[in-house]
Motif scaffolding. Structure first.
Motif, PDB file in Angstrom:
ATOM      1  N   GLU A 128     -11.908   7.545  -7.508  1.00 43.36           N
ATOM      2  CA  GLU A 128     -11.229   6.957  -8.661  1.00 43.36           C
ATOM      3  C   GLU A 128     -12.214   6.170  -9.523  1.00 43.36           C
ATOM      4  O   GLU A 128     -13.013   5.380  -9.002  1.00 43.36           O
ATOM      5  N   ASP A 161      -7.389  -1.930  -4.202  1.00 41.07           N
ATOM      6  CA  ASP A 161      -7.883  -0.889  -5.091  1.00 41.07           C
ATOM      7  C   ASP A 161      -7.472  -1.178  -6.532  1.00 41.07           C
ATOM      8  O   ASP A 161      -8.252  -0.997  -7.459  1.00 41.07           O
ATOM      9  N   GLN A 162      -6.215  -1.602  -6.711  1.00 43.03           N
ATOM     10  CA  GLN A 162      -5.714  -1.947  -8.042  1.00 43.03           C
ATOM     11  C   GLN A 162      -4.819  -3.185  -7.983  1.00 43.03           C
ATOM     12  O   GLN A 162      -4.174  -3.443  -6.953  1.00 43.03           O
ATOM     13  N   CYS A 215      -4.424   8.905  -3.550  1.00 46.60           N
ATOM     14  CA  CYS A 215      -4.273   8.778  -4.997  1.00 46.60           C
ATOM     15  C   CYS A 215      -3.113   9.667  -5.414  1.00 46.60           C
ATOM     16  O   CYS A 215      -3.202  10.899  -5.328  1.00 46.60           O
ATOM     17  N   ASN A 273      -7.890  -1.735 -12.428  1.00 47.55           N
ATOM     18  CA  ASN A 273      -8.782  -1.336 -11.350  1.00 47.55           C
ATOM     19  C   ASN A 273      -9.497  -2.542 -10.766  1.00 47.55           C
ATOM     20  O   ASN A 273      -9.528  -3.627 -11.358  1.00 47.55           O
ATOM     21  N   ASN A 328      -3.761   3.359  -0.015  1.00 48.93           N
ATOM     22  CA  ASN A 328      -4.185   2.987  -1.373  1.00 48.93           C
ATOM     23  C   ASN A 328      -3.519   1.634  -1.632  1.00 48.93           C
ATOM     24  O   ASN A 328      -2.297   1.557  -1.764  1.00 48.93           O
ATOM     25  N   ASP A 329      -4.294   0.526  -1.664  1.00 51.29           N
ATOM     26  CA  ASP A 329      -3.674  -0.793  -1.593  1.00 51.29           C
ATOM     27  C   ASP A 329      -3.697  -1.542  -2.923  1.00 51.29           C
ATOM     28  O   ASP A 329      -4.585  -1.352  -3.758  1.00 51.29           O
ATOM     29  N   CYS A 388      -0.859   5.138 -12.238  1.00 49.90           N
ATOM     30  CA  CYS A 388      -1.204   5.148 -10.817  1.00 49.90           C
ATOM     31  C   CYS A 388       0.038   5.554 -10.047  1.00 49.90           C
ATOM     32  O   CYS A 388       1.028   4.807 -10.025  1.00 49.90           O
ATOM     33  N   HIS A 425       0.834  -1.204   0.000  1.00 45.75           N
ATOM     34  CA  HIS A 425       0.000   0.000   0.000  1.00 45.75           C
ATOM     35  C   HIS A 425       0.867   1.252   0.000  1.00 45.75           C
ATOM     36  O   HIS A 425       2.019   1.243   0.454  1.00 45.75           O
ATOM     37  N   GLU A 443     -14.015   5.947  -3.880  1.00 42.71           N
ATOM     38  CA  GLU A 443     -13.090   6.770  -3.095  1.00 42.71           C
ATOM     39  C   GLU A 443     -11.998   5.892  -2.502  1.00 42.71           C
ATOM     40  O   GLU A 443     -12.264   4.815  -1.967  1.00 42.71           O
ATOM     41  N   THR A 444     -10.749   6.362  -2.594  1.00 44.53           N
ATOM     42  CA  THR A 444      -9.604   5.655  -2.016  1.00 44.53           C
ATOM     43  C   THR A 444      -8.975   6.510  -0.926  1.00 44.53           C
ATOM     44  O   THR A 444      -9.219   7.725  -0.841  1.00 44.53           O
ATOM     45  N   VAL A 501     -13.123   2.297  -9.126  1.00 43.81           N
ATOM     46  CA  VAL A 501     -12.746   1.896  -7.771  1.00 43.81           C
ATOM     47  C   VAL A 501     -13.684   2.512  -6.738  1.00 43.81           C
ATOM     48  O   VAL A 501     -14.232   1.842  -5.873  1.00 43.81           O
TER      49      VAL A 501
END
Length: 281
Positions: free
Chosen positions: A214, A45-46, A223, A66, A13-14, A75, A9, A219-220, A217
């Motif tokens: 995003e 997230d991705q 970003c 994503n 954001n993981d 990213c 992460h 909200e993270t 995805v």
């Protein structure tokens, strides 16, 4: 087959990191969606893959998917994790790593303090770069959102930093209507490939608070490209001055853009969480 992976992460954001240099797999969109499930899969997230470069001048190819299975161009938080991952996996011993992405080449520098600096290239404000349906390039564009009878018009900065972003200035990021406006802007038909959406509170010329919705995805917690996009649009509008500290729900990044002809650079952490193996069905 069993797929080896690492969970990482950047400020919350993981990512699921997959080495496709030393192992072979072909991930389908449905498999990615299943792996992204936080209750029934790994959760992320991705999903990011490391692949051999197609360009001999590059060290690796960096691909980003994503949670909904769609492939995207760039990213920033993932790029920092990518740099640490390829060194941890001993795929390279370099501290300066050049990678090719769908959004263009990136240069990643692993600093001696463990932080990673990412050269994001120059921001592109022309609507065609996103692409965004608009007449001409200007600092702010009017965008009508919502159903007829209850619609509202927003003033947005738009920019490509390898992927598309729309940035809305708000009085307070904490209370910004991210859940309501985020999907309306991200999926607006004037954005041909959808867009990421930043909700920016200017605290001072050298500091902002930011939340990002995003595309693909939601909200993270952070970003990286969203932070770069917010700083670029803020500087262009005369609201900010480089360098800028960007406070996100997951932590803080520093973004520099000292000159319109210079590249954007971002500095922040990258953390390893765990290693694992998963059976692909």
């Amino acid at each position: 087959m069993l797929l080896h992976f690492t969970k990482m992460h950047g400020l919350g954001n993981d990512f699921m990191m997959v080495d496709l240099v030393t192992q072979r797999a072909r991930l389908q969109a449905g498999q990615i969606r299943a792996l992204a499930e936080r209750r029934f899969g790994i959760g992320f997230d991705q999903l990011l893959t490391v692949e051999p470069p197609r360009n001999p001048d590059m060290d690796f190819r960096y691909r980003i998917y994503n949670a909904d299975g769609s492939e995207v161009e760039s990213c920033g938080n993932g790029a920092r994790c990518f740099a640490r991952f390829v060194r941890d996996q001993r795929l390279t011993h370099k501290r300066e790593i050049r990678v090719e992405t769908a959004g263009g080449p990136l240069t990643l520098v692993v600093q001696h303090d463990g932080q990673v600096r990412v050269d994001m290239g120059r921001p592109r404000f022309t609507p065609a770069a996103l692409p965004f349906d608009a007449e001409g390039d200007r600092p702010l564009h009017a965008l009508k959102v919502g159903p007829e009878g209850s619609s509202e018009t927003l003033e947005l900065g738009v920019v490509s930093v390898g992927n598309p972003h729309a940035v809305l200035q708000v009085a307070k990021a904490k209370s910004a209507p991210v859940a309501r406006l985020g999907p309306l802007i991200a999926n607006h038909p004037r954005f041909a490939r959808r867009t990421n959406v930043g909700f920016m509170e200017v605290v001072a010329p050298e500091r902002i608070c930011l939340r990002v919705f995003e595309r693909g995805v939601g909200e993270t917690l952070a970003c990286g490209t969203g932070a770069c996009a917010a700083v670029a649009t803020g500087i262009r509008q005369g609201l900010l001055k480089s360098p800028v500290r960007v406070a996100l729900p997951g932590g803080e990044l520093t973004v520099e853009w000292p000159d319109p002809e210079a590249p954007l650079t971002m500095v922040g952490p990258a953390e390893r969480v765990f290693d694992g193996r998963v059976a692909l069905s």
